[in-house]
Design a protein around this motif. Structure first.
Motif, PDB file in Angstrom:
ATOM      1  N   LEU A 102       0.855  -1.180   0.000  1.00  0.00           N
ATOM      2  CA  LEU A 102       0.000   0.000   0.000  1.00  0.00           C
ATOM      3  C   LEU A 102       0.891   1.229   0.000  1.00  0.00           C
ATOM      4  O   LEU A 102       1.868   1.288   0.746  1.00  0.00           O
ATOM      5  CB  LEU A 102      -0.873  -0.017   1.265  1.00  0.00           C
ATOM      6  N   GLY A 103       0.570   2.187  -0.839  1.00  0.00           N
ATOM      7  CA  GLY A 103       1.329   3.435  -0.879  1.00  0.00           C
ATOM      8  C   GLY A 103       0.686   4.495  -0.005  1.00  0.00           C
ATOM      9  O   GLY A 103      -0.515   4.735  -0.092  1.00  0.00           O
ATOM     10  N   ARG A 104       1.477   5.062   0.865  1.00  0.00           N
ATOM     11  CA  ARG A 104       1.064   6.214   1.672  1.00  0.00           C
ATOM     12  C   ARG A 104       1.969   7.357   1.248  1.00  0.00           C
ATOM     13  O   ARG A 104       2.979   7.142   0.583  1.00  0.00           O
ATOM     14  CB  ARG A 104       1.223   5.922   3.159  1.00  0.00           C
ATOM     15  N   SER A 105       1.653   8.558   1.629  1.00  0.00           N
ATOM     16  CA  SER A 105       2.525   9.665   1.232  1.00  0.00           C
ATOM     17  C   SER A 105       2.512  10.757   2.282  1.00  0.00           C
ATOM     18  O   SER A 105       1.617  10.828   3.122  1.00  0.00           O
ATOM     19  CB  SER A 105       2.083  10.240  -0.115  1.00  0.00           C
ATOM     20  N   ARG A 106       3.541  11.586   2.202  1.00  0.00           N
ATOM     21  CA  ARG A 106       3.600  12.795   3.026  1.00  0.00           C
ATOM     22  C   ARG A 106       4.223  13.883   2.159  1.00  0.00           C
ATOM     23  O   ARG A 106       5.087  13.625   1.323  1.00  0.00           O
ATOM     24  CB  ARG A 106       4.395  12.587   4.308  1.00  0.00           C
ATOM     25  N   VAL A 107       3.762  15.094   2.358  1.00  0.00           N
ATOM     26  CA  VAL A 107       4.265  16.232   1.581  1.00  0.00           C
ATOM     27  C   VAL A 107       5.670  16.568   2.056  1.00  0.00           C
ATOM     28  O   VAL A 107       5.938  16.603   3.266  1.00  0.00           O
ATOM     29  CB  VAL A 107       3.325  17.444   1.728  1.00  0.00           C
ATOM     30  N   PHE A 108       6.572  16.801   1.108  1.00  0.00           N
ATOM     31  CA  PHE A 108       7.930  17.207   1.470  1.00  0.00           C
ATOM     32  C   PHE A 108       7.908  18.558   2.160  1.00  0.00           C
ATOM     33  O   PHE A 108       7.088  19.423   1.844  1.00  0.00           O
ATOM     34  CB  PHE A 108       8.816  17.324   0.216  1.00  0.00           C
TER      35      PHE A 108
END
Length: 120
Positions: A102-108
């Motif tokens: 599963l791909g999660r993300s966070r803003v740089f």
């Protein structure tokens, strides 16, 4: 160094288990509908990377590619690969394990975005 893709400890553990069964691996996220929008894991010699795929980096010594159109949408974020219970893409190797990536993300952060501007 800012990494565009990372993996959780659980994902790294599953990657190692899959490598022991299948040999070198490769991840690809096409951004298409359904299965293509999830990170997919393949034996490295069974997937041909295309001219429009971008190498984000490596997780567990495994290259991770994303289609350039998806990259354009997500280039401002760090992709974090995790693993959860359940069935994922029918062609992705982890499915038989009862797991799915599963791909999660966070803003740089602003500092990370600035550092990424100076990548070669």
């Amino acid at each position: 160094m800012v990494r565009r893709v990372e993996a959780t400890p659980a994902a790294l553990e599953l990657i190692e288990r899959l490598k022991s069964k299948h040999g070198p691996l490769l991840f690809h996220q096409s951004g298409g509908c359904c299965d293509g929008s999830s990170p997919m894991c393949f034996p490295r010699d069974e997937f041909m990377v295309g001219d429009h795929d971008v190498l984000l980096g490596e997780i567990g010594e495994t290259p991770f590619y994303i289609h350039e159109k998806q990259y354009d949408y997500w280039k401002h974020t760090q992709l974090i690969i995790d693993v959860v219970d359940g069935r994922g893409g029918m062609f992705s190797l982890e499915g038989v394990e009862g797991k799915r990536f599963l791909g999660r993300s966070r803003v740089f952060t602003e500092e990370e975005r600035e550092a990424l501007k100076h990548e070669t």
